[in-house]
Write a protein that holds these residues in place. Structure first.
Motif, PDB file in Angstrom:
ATOM      1  N   LEU A 121       0.829  -1.213   0.000  1.00 64.04           N
ATOM      2  CA  LEU A 121       0.000   0.000   0.000  1.00 64.04           C
ATOM      3  C   LEU A 121       0.861   1.260   0.000  1.00 64.04           C
ATOM      4  O   LEU A 121       0.539   2.238  -0.678  1.00 64.04           O
ATOM      5  N   ALA A 133       0.748   4.148  -2.904  1.00 65.36           N
ATOM      6  CA  ALA A 133       0.134   5.432  -2.527  1.00 65.36           C
ATOM      7  C   ALA A 133       0.640   6.538  -3.445  1.00 65.36           C
ATOM      8  O   ALA A 133       1.838   6.669  -3.670  1.00 65.36           O
ATOM      9  N   ASP A 134      -0.294   7.324  -3.962  1.00 66.17           N
ATOM     10  CA  ASP A 134       0.088   8.342  -4.945  1.00 66.17           C
ATOM     11  C   ASP A 134       0.161   9.756  -4.379  1.00 66.17           C
ATOM     12  O   ASP A 134       0.510  10.688  -5.088  1.00 66.17           O
ATOM     13  N   ASP A 135      -0.167   9.927  -3.109  1.00 66.74           N
ATOM     14  CA  ASP A 135      -0.003  11.256  -2.518  1.00 66.74           C
ATOM     15  C   ASP A 135       0.585  11.132  -1.118  1.00 66.74           C
ATOM     16  O   ASP A 135       0.516  10.084  -0.484  1.00 66.74           O
ATOM     17  N   GLU A 146      -0.225  12.365   1.797  1.00 63.45           N
ATOM     18  CA  GLU A 146      -1.126  12.122   2.927  1.00 63.45           C
ATOM     19  C   GLU A 146      -1.429  10.632   3.066  1.00 63.45           C
ATOM     20  O   GLU A 146      -1.437  10.096   4.171  1.00 63.45           O
ATOM     21  N   LYS A 147      -1.688   9.967   1.950  1.00 62.23           N
ATOM     22  CA  LYS A 147      -1.947   8.528   1.984  1.00 62.23           C
ATOM     23  C   LYS A 147      -0.687   7.790   2.432  1.00 62.23           C
ATOM     24  O   LYS A 147      -0.759   6.838   3.213  1.00 62.23           O
ATOM     25  N   GLN A 148       0.487   8.221   1.967  1.00 58.69           N
ATOM     26  CA  GLN A 148       1.744   7.605   2.379  1.00 58.69           C
ATOM     27  C   GLN A 148       1.929   7.731   3.890  1.00 58.69           C
ATOM     28  O   GLN A 148       2.359   6.789   4.552  1.00 58.69           O
ATOM     29  N   GLU A 198      -0.441   8.008   6.193  1.00 57.48           N
ATOM     30  CA  GLU A 198      -1.396   7.126   6.866  1.00 57.48           C
ATOM     31  C   GLU A 198      -0.896   5.685   6.870  1.00 57.48           C
ATOM     32  O   GLU A 198      -0.954   5.003   7.898  1.00 57.48           O
ATOM     33  N   VAL A 199      -0.414   5.237   5.712  1.00 60.33           N
ATOM     34  CA  VAL A 199       0.079   3.864   5.611  1.00 60.33           C
ATOM     35  C   VAL A 199       1.339   3.695   6.465  1.00 60.33           C
ATOM     36  O   VAL A 199       1.512   2.677   7.141  1.00 60.33           O
TER      37      VAL A 199
END
Length: 89
Positions: free
Chosen positions: A7, A11-13, A15-17, A19-20
């Protein structure tokens, strides 16, 4: 752990990175604490401002804070909250 790493790579941004990374760090902390990796000491650090002020943890082999959630913008933000010492046999 494998799923979280996949994941993170997908992740392409940022913020998602983040979170993961938070979820992955929590799993790694538990794994290291339970299985005692081959280092003498590992530091568990915490930043209260990460993940939209929810806070997040990470592992470090160094006591000096180098915040992976904010990088150069707030590299020193956080604190070491735990030391995991490995007893060598």
């Amino acid at each position: 752990l494998k799923k979280q790493i996949e994941l993170l790579l997908m992740a392409d941004d940022i913020e998602k990175q983040r979170e993961v990374l938070s979820s992955l760090s929590n799993q790694l902390i538990e794994t290291v604490d339970n299985f005692r990796v081959k280092l003498e000491i590992i530091f568990v650090a915490y930043c209260p401002m990460a993940i939209d002020d929810k806070g997040a943890y990470w592992l470090s082999e160094f006591e000096e804070i180098k915040n992976p959630y904010f990088g150069d913008a707030m590299l020193g933000c956080g604190e070491v909250i735990k030391q995991i010492r490995i007893i060598k046999r």
